[in-house]
Design an enzyme around this catalytic site. Structure first.
Site, PDB file in Angstrom:
ATOM      1  N   HIS A  11       0.897  -1.245   0.150  1.00 29.87           N
ATOM      2  CA  HIS A  11      -0.012  -0.071  -0.021  1.00 29.87           C
ATOM      3  C   HIS A  11       0.804   1.345  -0.032  1.00 29.87           C
ATOM      4  O   HIS A  11       1.953   1.298   0.183  1.00 29.87           O
ATOM      5  CB  HIS A  11      -1.050  -0.141   1.386  1.00 29.87           C
ATOM      6  N   GLU A  86      -1.908  -7.089   7.621  1.00 28.52           N
ATOM      7  CA  GLU A  86      -0.721  -7.022   8.207  1.00 28.52           C
ATOM      8  C   GLU A  86      -0.855  -7.789   9.479  1.00 28.52           C
ATOM      9  O   GLU A  86      -1.804  -8.286  10.003  1.00 28.52           O
ATOM     10  CB  GLU A  86      -0.305  -5.443   8.534  1.00 28.52           C
TER      11      GLU A  86
END
Length: 214
Positions: A11, A86
């Site tokens: 990202h 994550e």
């Protein structure tokens, strides 16, 4: 033999990235620079005539916002997948690299030493994180065997994918960078994983930050 290719995208930048603050599962949005990086990344894929069969993204908004730049240019819809998040860093989440050693010294030491069993009090151990990422990768590979998959995720998650594809030990020191909005390539030939190319940021107009995962 049927080869399945993955283009892995981290990202774009967030304010917490810039502050060197551990994000984990905390749902932080992209900052202005991160939005620009996402646009540059998507345009680079389009300019290289990159074609893919399916787009996956972590369901956290920093990944979803990055995937949205791809969706806009390619007129596709991303599939959100919570297993691509994550690592959950538990009590370390929200702390900067300077704060963590003072506020959570024991957990920080376990993090530094890559203790694969330490769950970070409310978070995941490296072993649990690895199992989650490997399950997601294997599931996606089997569902789209022989196809090209574009996948948007996170720095620690992509580092784990590198470890899986290169057979790097879970407790060994980090050996690759995973910059914001970078392009990273792995493949599966039906028998095993292989790293093809890593940490390409040539499409960005300025330096990108590496991930904080150790």
């Amino acid at each position: 033999m049927t080869t399945t290719r993955f283009c892995l995208v981290r990202h774009g930048e967030t304010d917490w990235n810039a502050e060197r603050r551990l994000q984990g599962h905390t749902d932080i949005e992209l900052n202005t620079r991160g939005l620009a990086q996402a646009t540059q990344m998507a345009r680079a894929l389009k300019n290289m005539n990159f074609e893919f069969d399916v787009l996956y993204t972590s369901d956290l908004q920093r990944a979803r916002q990055t995937a949205k730049a791809i969706e806009s240019l390619y007129s596709v819809s991303a599939i959100g997948h919570s297993a691509l998040r994550e690592r959950n860093l538990g009590a370390l989440q929200g702390l900067t690299l300077n704060e963590a050693p003072h506020i959570e010294p024991d957990l920080w030491q376990a993090h530094l030493s890559r203790d694969i069993h330490q769950e970070m009090r409310g978070g995941e151990s490296i072993l649990q994180f690895s199992s989650r990422i490997k399950f997601a990768l294997d599931e996606i590979q089997k569902s789209h065997a022989g196809k090209t998959i574009l996948l948007v995720s996170h720095g620690g998650a992509l580092d784990m994918m590198y470890r899986i594809a290169s057979n790097q030990a879970l407790d060994s020191e980090k050996v690759v960078a995973v910059p914001n909005a970078s392009l990273n390539w792995i493949s599966h030939d039906g028998l095993g994983w292989k790293v093809e190319n890593w940490a390409d940021t040539s499409h960005l107009d300025s330096l990108a930050l590496d991930n904080l995962d150790l």
